[in-house]
Design a protein around this motif. Sequence first.
Motif, short mmCIF file in Angstrom:
data_model
loop_
_atom_site.label_atom_id
_atom_site.label_comp_id
_atom_site.label_asym_id
_atom_site.label_seq_id
_atom_site.Cartn_x
_atom_site.Cartn_y
_atom_site.Cartn_z
N LEU A 88 -9.16 11.31 2.05
CA LEU A 88 -7.92 10.60 2.30
C LEU A 88 -7.48 9.93 1.01
N VAL A 89 -6.17 9.78 0.88
CA VAL A 89 -5.57 9.15 -0.29
C VAL A 89 -5.09 7.77 0.12
N ALA A 90 -5.34 6.78 -0.74
CA ALA A 90 -4.89 5.42 -0.46
C ALA A 90 -3.36 5.39 -0.39
N SER A 91 -2.85 4.72 0.62
CA SER A 91 -1.41 4.56 0.79
C SER A 91 -1.05 3.09 0.63
N HIS A 92 -0.17 2.82 -0.30
CA HIS A 92 0.28 1.44 -0.52
C HIS A 92 0.90 0.87 0.77
N ALA A 109 -10.22 -6.40 -3.47
CA ALA A 109 -10.21 -5.10 -4.14
C ALA A 109 -11.54 -4.40 -3.98
N GLY A 110 -12.65 -5.11 -4.12
CA GLY A 110 -13.97 -4.49 -3.99
C GLY A 110 -14.20 -3.88 -2.61
N PRO A 111 -14.07 -4.64 -1.53
CA PRO A 111 -14.30 -4.07 -0.21
C PRO A 111 -13.34 -2.94 0.15
N VAL A 112 -12.09 -3.03 -0.26
CA VAL A 112 -11.11 -1.98 0.04
C VAL A 112 -11.52 -0.68 -0.63
N ALA A 113 -11.86 -0.75 -1.91
CA ALA A 113 -12.29 0.45 -2.63
C ALA A 113 -13.58 1.02 -2.03
N GLN A 114 -14.48 0.14 -1.61
CA GLN A 114 -15.73 0.60 -1.01
C GLN A 114 -15.49 1.31 0.32
N ILE A 115 -14.61 0.76 1.15
CA ILE A 115 -14.30 1.40 2.43
C ILE A 115 -13.71 2.78 2.20
N LEU A 116 -12.75 2.89 1.28
CA LEU A 116 -12.14 4.19 1.00
C LEU A 116 -13.21 5.18 0.54
N ALA A 117 -14.10 4.75 -0.34
CA ALA A 117 -15.17 5.64 -0.82
C ALA A 117 -16.08 6.06 0.33
N LEU A 118 -16.44 5.12 1.20
CA LEU A 118 -17.32 5.44 2.33
C LEU A 118 -16.64 6.38 3.32
#
Length: 181
Positions: free
Chosen positions: A79-83, A57-66
């Motif tokens: 971009l919006v996270a897509s399940h 969860a941490g790395p995924v959220a960080q990549i999206l933020a970056l």
Amino acid sequence: APADSGAPARPAADPSTPAPPDEAHGPPSPVAAATPAVAYGSTGARHPEPAADTLRAGPVAQILALVNEERARAGLNPLVASHRLTVLAQSFSDDMARRGFFSHTDPDGRTPWDRAAKRGIGNLGGENIARGHPDPRAVMEAWMRSTGHRANILNRTYRTLGIGVNLTGANGPWWTQDFGY
């Protein structure tokens, strides 16, 4: 650090033809001073992410933020996270780590669009992969130094993003970004 592969993308005008991968992967170039990662807050438009252990969860959220920081610098919408794309990306990172390959085309000959179609996903636009980069900031810096990967991250027609990371496989971590229209 191990090299990362090309970043195929399908042009918005003709989604049946993949673009050629970026083959230029010279030595790392100097990178401007890094800005701190920002926390990604939920919005009403965001799709819920699949259940993930704390490690992912941490790395995924960080990549999206970056990714969204880079897009904001370029004057682009976030971009919006897509399940669905996250499940696709995570499955591919896990498959590369498990079977020990590193390519957009898996050992069975399936392309990113083949894998997406098998899951009923028709809006895949492009894919970035990488391995061996120790954390989200390092992999993002590598992708932003690569013409093809950068083009995917800053593609103004993309609207959604799925991110997968396998932190346990040999020669990893294994990173995947799947972009959607």
